[in-house]
Structure formats: structure tokens, C-alpha cells
Design an enzyme around this catalytic site. Sequence first.
Site: not given
Length: 271
Positions: A91, A241
Site C-alpha cells: 500500500d 507498506h
Amino acid sequence: MEAGKTGRFPGNVFITVLLFAAAFLCGQLAARVREQASTETIPVFSEGSWGLSFQEEGETPVGNASLQELEGYDAYYVKDTDEKILYLTFDCGYENGNTPRILDALNKHGVKATFFAVGNFLSDNPELIRRMVQEGHTIGNHSMDHPDMSRITSLESFAEELEPVEALYQEITGEEMKPYFRPPQGTYSENSLRLAKELGYKTFFWSLAYVDWYQDQQPSREEAFEKLLGRIHPGAIVLLHNTSDTNGEIMDELLGRWKEMGYRFGTLEDF
């Protein structure tokens, strides 16, 4: 004639006995049905924030919704397989210098990943987006402004969060964005899954993640490996992430250790 003398019952008495027996049998059957219904678990589609329950190390965790419930909306959190394959996703909310290190490690190991990007990540980092595409990675849609999309009720408003990201991607790459969507914050509802499907999107949750997004509370290498190696399982969709310093530091070693465990890397095109 009297029943006691002939051994016969009058017709009306016989019918009464039959009706009584039928009523008794029906009552017994109804009781059994009620008892069975009370012990059966009726599946209910869960909504809210995506969550996982790990039952056993190395096994697929239980999600808020089942594979079957999600697949009805072209949504997934794991691949239903016994094969040692995993799907690596990131992400991307902003850039702080870790993405190039992650891309270097992926390139070294020949691993293709999907990067779910928010609108500002695309507009601020066109060169990184082009590099990702050139190296064979996929860019997914993480919405324009990262809102709680489970609260959006209309198709028009839902599209307003996805279509600008598509336009940015096409402007940067000259290509159409693949219709892969990850809900911001992992929040979802049955309606939001339906809206994404109506717009032609597949929704991807995850079956393995760890707390790597707090910039001032980054996990240690040991903590990261404990979670990412101990909980890996066949068909895992892994969420990391791109902003994580830890991920940037461990990515080369992590990919190598997953390979040593016998895992290969697939792409979301498998779904």
C-alpha cells in the site's frame, strides 16, 4: 353394534385415532427441525474493518468474511490452494525513500508485486510509477483521497474516488490501469464490495500483514521476520507498506528466506 362384541371400531373413532397419530408425528418432526436449527450456525456477512484470526501458525487465517462470501463480489483475501505460492502487495500512501530499496530487492529476486497507490502517490512520483511498470509490477487503485469507502452509498460517489486515479495512471504511463482495488484502511461493507464490482473492479484484502505503518514505531528486524516468516501460508496475499524503513531494510533477505521455505511468487492475475 358395540365395539366390545365385534372387535371393530366405528368409522369416526378410527379416523380420530389416525388424526391423533398424524398430529403426534408432525409434532415430533417439528421439534426435531427446531432442535437442528438451534444448533446450526447461520453464516452472516461481516462488515467493518477487515480482520484476521490466526488459528495455527503456517495455516490460512480466518477472515471477517469467508472465501465464498467474498467471491460473490469478486473480492479475495487469499488464494484457495495448497501450493506454496504467495502474492506480494504494497500500500502506497506517500514516498519517503524506501520504495526504491524495495524495488531494487524485488528486481534482484525477479519478484513481481502489486502496488496499491493513493492519488497523491501517483501525482507526486511519476518516475517511480513508470519504473514499477517497466520492471513488470502492477499498480492497483487505493482511491484518490483514502476515505472510508464503506460509507459511500452511491455508484457515482464511489466512482469519483476511483476514476481520477485511473486517469492519473493513464497520463503517466499511457496505459489503462488494471481493475484491482484495495479498500482504504481495510474498511468495507457488502454495498461497497457490490459497487466496486459494478465498476468492474476486483477487491483485494490480505491474509498476512503486520504493524509496519507507524513511522516513529517501526518494528525491529526480529519482529518483522517472526510475523512474516512464521505466519506465511499457501496462497497468502501479503500486505506491506512502502513507507516502512524496516521493510526497506529486510526486503532482500525476506524474499530470499521465503524462497528457501519453498515459496514462489504469483501475481493477482491468478484471481
